[in-house]
Design an enzyme around this catalytic site. Sequence first.
Site, PDB file in Angstrom:
ATOM      1  N   ASP A  52       0.956  -1.130  -0.025  1.00  0.00           N
ATOM      2  CA  ASP A  52      -0.138   0.103  -0.146  1.00  0.00           C
ATOM      3  C   ASP A  52       0.979   1.258  -0.059  1.00  0.00           C
ATOM      4  OD1 ASP A  52       0.942  -0.017   2.543  1.00  0.00           O
ATOM      5  OD2 ASP A  52      -1.213  -0.031   3.496  1.00  0.00           O
ATOM      6  N   SER A  53       2.206   1.202  -0.252  1.00  0.00           N
ATOM      7  CA  SER A  53       3.090   2.138   0.017  1.00  0.00           C
ATOM      8  C   SER A  53       2.783   2.929  -1.504  1.00  0.00           C
ATOM      9  CB  SER A  53       4.627   1.728  -0.157  1.00  0.00           C
ATOM     10  OG  SER A  53       4.797   0.687  -0.884  1.00  0.00           O
ATOM     11  N   LYS A 120      -1.023  -9.693   2.918  1.00  0.00           N
ATOM     12  CA  LYS A 120      -0.225  -9.263   4.194  1.00  0.00           C
ATOM     13  C   LYS A 120      -1.318  -8.258   4.896  1.00  0.00           C
ATOM     14  CE  LYS A 120       3.022  -5.696   4.021  1.00  0.00           C
ATOM     15  NZ  LYS A 120       2.636  -4.753   4.536  1.00  0.00           N
ATOM     16  N   GLU A 122      -1.516  -5.583   8.681  1.00  0.00           N
ATOM     17  CA  GLU A 122      -0.737  -4.929   9.814  1.00  0.00           C
ATOM     18  C   GLU A 122      -1.488  -5.324  11.031  1.00  0.00           C
ATOM     19  OE1 GLU A 122       0.051  -0.919   9.207  1.00  0.00           O
ATOM     20  OE2 GLU A 122       0.791  -1.290   7.231  1.00  0.00           O
ATOM     21  N   GLU A 189       9.026  -4.171  10.581  1.00  0.00           N
ATOM     22  CA  GLU A 189       9.645  -2.642  10.156  1.00  0.00           C
ATOM     23  C   GLU A 189      10.126  -2.044  11.259  1.00  0.00           C
ATOM     24  OE1 GLU A 189       6.721  -1.125   7.364  1.00  0.00           O
ATOM     25  OE2 GLU A 189       7.903   0.926   7.584  1.00  0.00           O
TER      26      GLU A 189
HETATM   27  O1  KIV Z   1       3.445  -1.226   1.793  1.00  0.00           O
HETATM   28  C1  KIV Z   1       4.643  -1.557   1.674  1.00  0.00           C
HETATM   29  O2  KIV Z   1       5.323  -1.162   0.736  1.00  0.00           O
HETATM   30  C2  KIV Z   1       5.205  -2.126   2.676  1.00  0.00           C
HETATM   31  C3  KIV Z   1       6.652  -2.496   3.030  1.00  0.00           C
HETATM   32  C4  KIV Z   1       7.126  -1.073   3.353  1.00  0.00           C
HETATM   33  C5  KIV Z   1       6.918  -3.722   3.938  1.00  0.00           C
HETATM   34  O3  KIV Z   1       4.251  -2.668   3.694  1.00  0.00           O
END
Ligand code: KIV
Length: 273
Positions: A52-53, A120, A122, A189
Amino acid sequence: MYLGEPRTRPVTVSTLRKMKASGEKIAMLTAYDASFAAMMERAGVDVILVGDSLGMVVQGRESTVPVTVDDIAYHTSLVTRGCRLPLVIADMPFMSYATVDSALANAGRLMQEGGAQMIKLEGGQNVVEIVRLLSANGVPVCAHLGLQPQSVHKLGGYKVQGRDEATAQRLLDDALVLQEAGADLLVLECVPAELGAKLTAELAIPTIGIGAGLGCDGQVLVCYDMLDLTAGMRPKFSKNFMIGQERGVHGALEAYVRAVKDGSFPAAEHTFT
Ligand code: KIV
């Protein structure tokens, strides 16, 4: 260890477990489209994260919070069209797993529409039951502990996590219950290197560090950061792999994979104490 042999079979959850057991480091990067995914595959990247970056590096937003399931499903479908061998993980965006029902429905979309092979999310104890249910329904799960960017407004900024004994112990407890609930992989992280190494030693599942030190089973970076495409300051834990690179992006991606595999990245300057 860098084997230098081109991969011929797709990376699976069991490949990652075998890599942990044999000590071969896992090289992971973010990607958001087919061209980058294809270049990463050619460079030997083991795992691609559609993070989500993308909200920050592709959409130009201030944080990852506004990213939607539609956004991740779309970019995951681009990435999975561009590569065959790396394992592709799709990030569950903010609020897309706030309830068990929404978690199951949205993970299903990312796998069916996007073609992701793992999702993934969090969180620690708060997501354990969701991880358990996803796992029981055949969804491979990557957990994410330490700095959780989706909680940036609650945390009051991007800060190193687990520096004192109590929060370090909480991180360890969270990691163990997530593993027990069925998580297959753990992103750590921005935690001190010593804690990253301790968690990696305690867990059977592989750990992937981003600012979590050399002791993790693998490393991940946001590709725009390591390719020097991000405007503004690069995070301390990242490295510009374009410096001194004569073969451009292809060379930088190969240099990253080599540096992760031979343990020369991350160096002390990319690490927290
Ligand atoms: O969204 C992302 O790119 C991430 C990484 C920084 C691990 O969660």
